[in-house]
Design a protein around this motif. Structure first.
Motif, PDB file in Angstrom:
ATOM      1  N   GLU A 192      -9.231 -40.180  -1.851  1.00 32.75           N
ATOM      2  CA  GLU A 192     -10.210 -40.960  -1.148  1.00 32.75           C
ATOM      3  C   GLU A 192      -9.084 -41.899  -0.274  1.00 32.75           C
ATOM      4  O   GLU A 192      -9.342 -42.377   1.048  1.00 32.75           O
ATOM      5  N   ASN A 193      -8.278 -42.464  -1.087  1.00 34.76           N
ATOM      6  CA  ASN A 193      -7.089 -43.111  -0.642  1.00 34.76           C
ATOM      7  C   ASN A 193      -6.387 -42.534   0.306  1.00 34.76           C
ATOM      8  O   ASN A 193      -6.117 -42.968   1.612  1.00 34.76           O
ATOM      9  N   SER A 194      -6.031 -41.137   0.187  1.00 34.28           N
ATOM     10  CA  SER A 194      -5.379 -40.393   1.210  1.00 34.28           C
ATOM     11  C   SER A 194      -6.200 -40.131   2.714  1.00 34.28           C
ATOM     12  O   SER A 194      -5.641 -40.440   3.669  1.00 34.28           O
ATOM     13  N   SER A 195      -7.288 -40.126   2.193  1.00 35.75           N
ATOM     14  CA  SER A 195      -8.264 -39.674   3.530  1.00 35.75           C
ATOM     15  C   SER A 195      -8.272 -41.298   4.271  1.00 35.75           C
ATOM     16  O   SER A 195      -8.248 -41.299   5.597  1.00 35.75           O
ATOM     17  N   VAL A 196      -8.290 -42.536   3.924  1.00 35.26           N
ATOM     18  CA  VAL A 196      -8.407 -43.837   4.256  1.00 35.26           C
ATOM     19  C   VAL A 196      -6.864 -43.744   5.225  1.00 35.26           C
ATOM     20  O   VAL A 196      -6.932 -44.166   6.278  1.00 35.26           O
ATOM     21  N   GLN A 197      -5.751 -43.434   4.459  1.00 34.26           N
ATOM     22  CA  GLN A 197      -4.524 -43.493   5.282  1.00 34.26           C
ATOM     23  C   GLN A 197      -4.499 -42.718   6.244  1.00 34.26           C
ATOM     24  O   GLN A 197      -3.688 -42.918   7.321  1.00 34.26           O
ATOM     25  N   ALA A 198      -4.827 -41.513   6.029  1.00 36.40           N
ATOM     26  CA  ALA A 198      -5.111 -40.516   7.230  1.00 36.40           C
ATOM     27  C   ALA A 198      -5.607 -40.950   8.241  1.00 36.40           C
ATOM     28  O   ALA A 198      -5.048 -40.820   9.625  1.00 36.40           O
ATOM     29  N   ASP A 199      -6.591 -41.636   8.352  1.00 33.10           N
ATOM     30  CA  ASP A 199      -7.458 -42.128   9.201  1.00 33.10           C
ATOM     31  C   ASP A 199      -6.841 -43.330   9.978  1.00 33.10           C
ATOM     32  O   ASP A 199      -6.789 -43.279  11.249  1.00 33.10           O
ATOM     33  N   LYS A 200      -5.957 -44.170   9.192  1.00 31.58           N
ATOM     34  CA  LYS A 200      -5.267 -44.992   9.931  1.00 31.58           C
ATOM     35  C   LYS A 200      -4.251 -44.775  10.549  1.00 31.58           C
ATOM     36  O   LYS A 200      -3.829 -45.266  11.718  1.00 31.58           O
ATOM     37  N   ALA A 201      -3.600 -43.381  10.163  1.00 34.11           N
ATOM     38  CA  ALA A 201      -2.510 -42.888  10.729  1.00 34.11           C
ATOM     39  C   ALA A 201      -2.868 -42.168  12.013  1.00 34.11           C
ATOM     40  O   ALA A 201      -1.819 -42.238  12.847  1.00 34.11           O
ATOM     41  N   THR A 202      -3.962 -41.798  12.269  1.00 32.49           N
ATOM     42  CA  THR A 202      -4.328 -41.415  13.451  1.00 32.49           C
ATOM     43  C   THR A 202      -4.467 -42.461  14.706  1.00 32.49           C
ATOM     44  O   THR A 202      -4.352 -42.227  15.795  1.00 32.49           O
TER      45      THR A 202
END
Length: 156
Positions: free
Chosen positions: A78-88
């Motif tokens: 879940e944390n990785s998903s949030v970070q990936a969203d921020k990265a985009t």
């Protein structure tokens, strides 16, 4: 049809192997050998019982590790998903954070998989020990019957 024939052959072979392998004690002279084997089988049963108890007592620990590892893996994903969203939406700094977060999530998932494998191995160990214990107990009952037969012959 071929499978049935194969099963008949295997079953016949197993029956012959079992009866040919079984050592039979019939006379009073055989009591020493009988007692020796009886003692060995009894000791094996005690050892197998102890190993089985240890394996069964360790199982809750393995299961709790699985729950913890799966929870950690889920949180990391879940944390990785949030970070990936921020990265985009962000720059290079967010992309690096997303990459680290994805690596962490991957390691956590591997840990959960490993914990599940440990539980599976423990289950296999328990079933193997249970099978071995059943075989030894069956042999012990055979030896007890042989001892009773010899005692009956001697009392006549």
């Amino acid at each position: 049809m071929n499978l049935k024939r194969h099963l008949v052959y295997v079953t016949a072979f197993m029956l012959l192997a079992i009866t040919g392998h079984a050592q039979v004690y019939k006379t009073a002279e055989d009591t020493v050998k009988l007692t020796k084997e009886f003692t060995e089988v009894s000791n094996d049963i005690a050892n197998l019982t102890a190993k089985l108890e240890v394996a069964q007592n360790n199982m809750p620990g393995y299961q709790s590790k699985v729950k913890t590892a799966e929870s950690n893996a889920q949180n990391a994903a879940e944390n990785s998903s949030v970070q990936a969203d921020k990265a985009t939406k962000g720059g290079v700094k967010e992309a690096r954070k997303a990459k680290r977060s994805s690596k962490r999530a991957y390691r956590q998932a591997k840990d959960a998989k490993s914990a599940n494998k440990d539980v599976s191995n423990q289950d296999d160990k328990i079933s193997s020990l249970t099978g071995q214990l059943a075989k030894k107990q069956e042999r012990l009952s055979q030896l007890t019957a042989m001892r009773a037969s010899i005692d009956e012959k001697l009392s006549k």
